[in-house]
Write an enzyme that holds these catalytic residues in place. Sequence first.
Site, short mmCIF file in Angstrom:
data_model
loop_
_atom_site.label_atom_id
_atom_site.label_comp_id
_atom_site.label_asym_id
_atom_site.label_seq_id
_atom_site.Cartn_x
_atom_site.Cartn_y
_atom_site.Cartn_z
N ARG A 21 -5.18 -12.65 5.53
CA ARG A 21 -5.40 -13.68 4.53
C ARG A 21 -4.18 -14.57 4.46
NH1 ARG A 21 -7.30 -12.16 -1.50
NH2 ARG A 21 -5.06 -11.90 -1.71
N THR A 62 -3.31 -20.01 0.90
CA THR A 62 -4.67 -20.46 0.56
C THR A 62 -5.62 -19.29 0.24
OG1 THR A 62 -5.35 -20.34 2.88
CG2 THR A 62 -4.44 -22.44 2.11
N ASP A 105 -1.73 -3.89 -2.12
CA ASP A 105 -2.16 -4.29 -0.78
C ASP A 105 -2.48 -3.04 0.04
OD1 ASP A 105 -1.23 -6.88 1.45
OD2 ASP A 105 -2.02 -4.94 2.06
N ASP A 145 -0.60 -2.61 3.46
CA ASP A 145 0.81 -2.21 3.32
C ASP A 145 0.93 -0.74 2.89
OD1 ASP A 145 1.86 -4.64 4.08
OD2 ASP A 145 1.92 -5.44 2.03
C1 PRP Z 1 -6.55 -7.73 2.70
C2 PRP Z 1 -7.69 -6.75 2.64
C3 PRP Z 1 -8.87 -7.57 3.06
C4 PRP Z 1 -8.55 -8.92 2.46
C5 PRP Z 1 -9.29 -9.03 1.15
O1 PRP Z 1 -6.11 -7.86 4.00
O2 PRP Z 1 -7.51 -5.61 3.44
O3 PRP Z 1 -9.01 -7.68 4.46
O4 PRP Z 1 -7.13 -8.95 2.23
O5 PRP Z 1 -9.17 -10.30 0.65
P1 PRP Z 1 -10.34 -11.35 0.60
O6 PRP Z 1 -11.58 -10.62 0.14
O7 PRP Z 1 -9.86 -12.35 -0.44
O8 PRP Z 1 -10.50 -11.97 1.94
P2 PRP Z 1 -4.74 -8.60 4.39
O9 PRP Z 1 -4.96 -10.07 4.58
O10 PRP Z 1 -3.69 -8.24 3.38
O11 PRP Z 1 -4.43 -8.01 5.81
P3 PRP Z 1 -4.02 -6.51 6.21
O12 PRP Z 1 -5.25 -5.67 6.16
O13 PRP Z 1 -3.49 -6.69 7.58
O14 PRP Z 1 -2.96 -6.03 5.23
#
Ligand code: PRP
Length: 211
Positions: A103, A107, A199, A202
Amino acid sequence: MSEVFAVEHPLIDHHLTVLRDENTSPALFRQQIRRLATLLAYTATSDLPTTSKAIRTPMTQMVGSELSVRVAIVPILRAGLGMVEPLQELLPEAEVWHLGMYRDERTATPVEYYCKLPQGGACDIGFVLDPMLATGGSVISALETLARWGCPDLRVLSIIAARPGVERLTREFPQVKIYVAAVDPELNEHKFIVPGLGDAGDRIFNTPPSN
Ligand code: PRP
């Protein structure tokens, strides 16, 4: 209208509380993700089709049953990786296809960085795994990719979802079934789920928060 299964069970409540606790170590966090994914998978697979299969036990002949669908397990990297093992345990013949997505911090929209699906849809049912469904953007992007790929029955397994994300997902993909352990009420100004668990990526991989 999508079917949203908020799976209710005392074990889910218990393990979810441990998962959410900020004092839970990464090792225990990973275990809790696996436990909760197993409990979600039990419900999400309850209507899988089977066919009859004749076998012989050490005592006699009998007719049992076996699954009769091609299943794909599709984790969204990174955090979805934490849910793969329990699904594979239950569906040992399933193919696993990875979708890489993060993400954008500014944004809160998903950016795809890995997708290597085989030509010409190869599954009847696809289980999309991501422990967190916040705005719903990442899962929706994954579903768009998988729908184009040609998987006719797509199901989302998320441990914690935010109500706005679920509402968006049900609007954009009314035919998709969604299995969640909890639906939290809101997102904060950074689009994190509240109360949520922070998160998931993480906490699974023991990496420092990026924002
Ligand atoms: C987090 C989570 C989802 C997303 C959820 O991933 O694991 O994939 O954000 O958010 P959304 O519904 O608003 O799209 P992240 O971008 O933190 O990546 P990661 O899994 O690599 O930590």
